[in-house]
Design an enzyme around this catalytic site. Structure first.
Site, PDB file in Angstrom:
ATOM      1  N   ARG A 240     -38.587 -62.916  -5.160  1.00  0.00           N
ATOM      2  CA  ARG A 240     -39.913 -63.392  -4.780  1.00  0.00           C
ATOM      3  C   ARG A 240     -39.762 -64.480  -3.741  1.00  0.00           C
ATOM      4  O   ARG A 240     -38.919 -65.372  -3.865  1.00  0.00           O
ATOM      5  CB  ARG A 240     -40.683 -63.935  -5.994  1.00  0.00           C
ATOM      6  CG  ARG A 240     -41.103 -62.866  -7.004  1.00  0.00           C
ATOM      7  CD  ARG A 240     -42.169 -61.951  -6.422  1.00  0.00           C
ATOM      8  NE  ARG A 240     -42.653 -60.971  -7.387  1.00  0.00           N
ATOM      9  CZ  ARG A 240     -42.124 -59.768  -7.551  1.00  0.00           C
ATOM     10  NH1 ARG A 240     -41.071 -59.396  -6.829  1.00  0.00           N
ATOM     11  NH2 ARG A 240     -42.658 -58.930  -8.433  1.00  0.00           N
ATOM     12  N   GLU A 269     -47.562 -60.680   2.537  1.00  0.00           N
ATOM     13  CA  GLU A 269     -47.105 -59.321   2.824  1.00  0.00           C
ATOM     14  C   GLU A 269     -48.307 -58.395   3.005  1.00  0.00           C
ATOM     15  O   GLU A 269     -49.273 -58.490   2.258  1.00  0.00           O
ATOM     16  CB  GLU A 269     -46.209 -58.806   1.691  1.00  0.00           C
ATOM     17  CG  GLU A 269     -44.925 -59.597   1.550  1.00  0.00           C
ATOM     18  CD  GLU A 269     -43.985 -59.024   0.483  1.00  0.00           C
ATOM     19  OE1 GLU A 269     -44.347 -57.998  -0.158  1.00  0.00           O
ATOM     20  OE2 GLU A 269     -42.908 -59.595   0.289  1.00  0.00           O
ATOM     21  N   HIS A 288     -39.770 -55.609   2.295  1.00  0.00           N
ATOM     22  CA  HIS A 288     -39.899 -55.438   0.837  1.00  0.00           C
ATOM     23  C   HIS A 288     -39.523 -54.017   0.422  1.00  0.00           C
ATOM     24  O   HIS A 288     -40.300 -53.284  -0.199  1.00  0.00           O
ATOM     25  CB  HIS A 288     -41.310 -55.778   0.364  1.00  0.00           C
ATOM     26  CG  HIS A 288     -41.347 -56.236  -1.068  1.00  0.00           C
ATOM     27  ND1 HIS A 288     -42.305 -57.080  -1.581  1.00  0.00           N
ATOM     28  CD2 HIS A 288     -40.511 -55.973  -2.112  1.00  0.00           C
ATOM     29  CE1 HIS A 288     -42.074 -57.309  -2.854  1.00  0.00           C
ATOM     30  NE2 HIS A 288     -40.988 -56.635  -3.210  1.00  0.00           N
TER      31      HIS A 288
END
Length: 321
Positions: A240, A269, A288
């Site tokens: 994270r 994001e 990601h």
């Protein structure tokens, strides 16, 4: 619910692959399924897109479902999230509105694979060397050998343990730290328990983050820890973004205090090309991708179809709220 017909929206299908990752045809006759490939950046756009949806499938934590959004979706009856947890969904608000939230299984720990992709790419300068040879260059850098080096893991859950196993295979000395880690658990994973977090950062040649994000771990990797790292050390975050104090990381990069940084997670994001972290050559960034594999998506969306089918039979499964 046999005579009812439902509208289902599968969100954030960026790669346009969700339709091929499961057999959605089993829902034909009861559910009309559409796949949304765009990122709906605003709450207004999200609410407008889901106004007619009875069922929503959310892909991980890409979209925020807070109390305001849920209140604006009176037709919503079932919210499926890929994975068995989603911090972007207000579970209490969903429960209060009688919205069933279900999760899915997954295909193991693909995030560990990506963590090693980033570690190896940074250690051996894969990206600049690959780009260089296409431009006519030949051997422009010196790689960082991993044998005998120290791999420091912040967090030793499922992903951290998988990363440790590979580090051991590379003959690295693996140590780990987490607030609740004891010697017995560390030994079972084949690693040494670091006496403190700062000692892990001081000793490690590679630090990989695998901790959960909560109030205690927010900004955990601060200026002091970054300053304690060896000048050639690599820092990788596939967990994270909030685990790292971003301002402190930018300052460390500006001062050339790190050998390289691999990032798969970002504060916002999708992140944009003007992200200040992208100004540094020593930052290797991926969008990601930690959980984005064919096997994982097959598990995610296969279970999502099962969840919807079970809900239609008034027997919901994998309920999270």
């Amino acid at each position: 619910m046999a005579d009812e017909r439902f509208n289902c929206v599968v969100l954030d299908d960026y790669q346009s692959v969700a339709a091929q990752c499961a057999d959605w045809s089993v829902l034909e006759g009861s559910v009309d399924v559409v796949f949304e490939t765009r990122y709906l950046a605003s709450k207004e756009a999200l609410i407008a897109r889901l106004a007619a949806a009875d069922i929503v499938v959310a892909n991980r934590e890409r979209t925020l479902f807070d109390s305001e959004v849920l209140a604006a979706l009176p037709r919503l009856k079932l919210l499926v999230t890929t994975g068995m947890g989603n911090a972007a969904i207000d579970m209490a608000a969903a429960r209060a509105r009688n919205i069933v939230v279900c999760g899915t299984g997954n295909a193991g720990a693909p995030t560990a694979e990506l963590a090693w992709a980033l570690i190896l790419a940074l250690a051996r300068n894969i990206v600049p060397e690959a780009n260089g040879i296409k431009a006519g260059a030949w051997q422009s850098s010196l790689g960082l050998g991993l044998k005998g080096r120290v791999l420091g893991l912040v967090g030793l859950g499922r992903v951290g343990t998988a990363v440790a196993l590979v580090g051991t295979a590379f003959s690295m000395n693996v140590m780990a730290w987490s607030p609740r880690l004891n010697d017995e658990r560390a030994a079972a994973a084949g690693v040494i328990r670091a006496e403190s977090l700062i000692s892990l950062f001081e000793q490690s040649d590679v630090v990989s983050l695998h901790a959960t994000l909560n109030a205690a771990s927010l900004g955990l990797v601060n200026a002091d820890l970054l300053a304690a790292m060896k000048p050639h050390a690599l820092l990788v975050n596939t967990s994270r973004a909030g685990l790292i104090d971003e301002a402190a990381l930018i300052s460390a990069l500006q001062s050339n205090r790190l050998g390289g940084v691999g990032l798969d997670v970002f504060a916002t994001e999708p992140t944009q090309a003007d992200n200040p972290l992208f100004a540094f050559d020593r930052v290797l960034a991926t969008p990601h991708l930690g959980y984005v594999t064919d096997q994982n998506f097959a598990a995610y969306f296969g279970d999502a179809v099962e969840n919807i089918a079970a809900f239609l039979k008034d027997a919901p499964i994998r309920v999270l709220n």
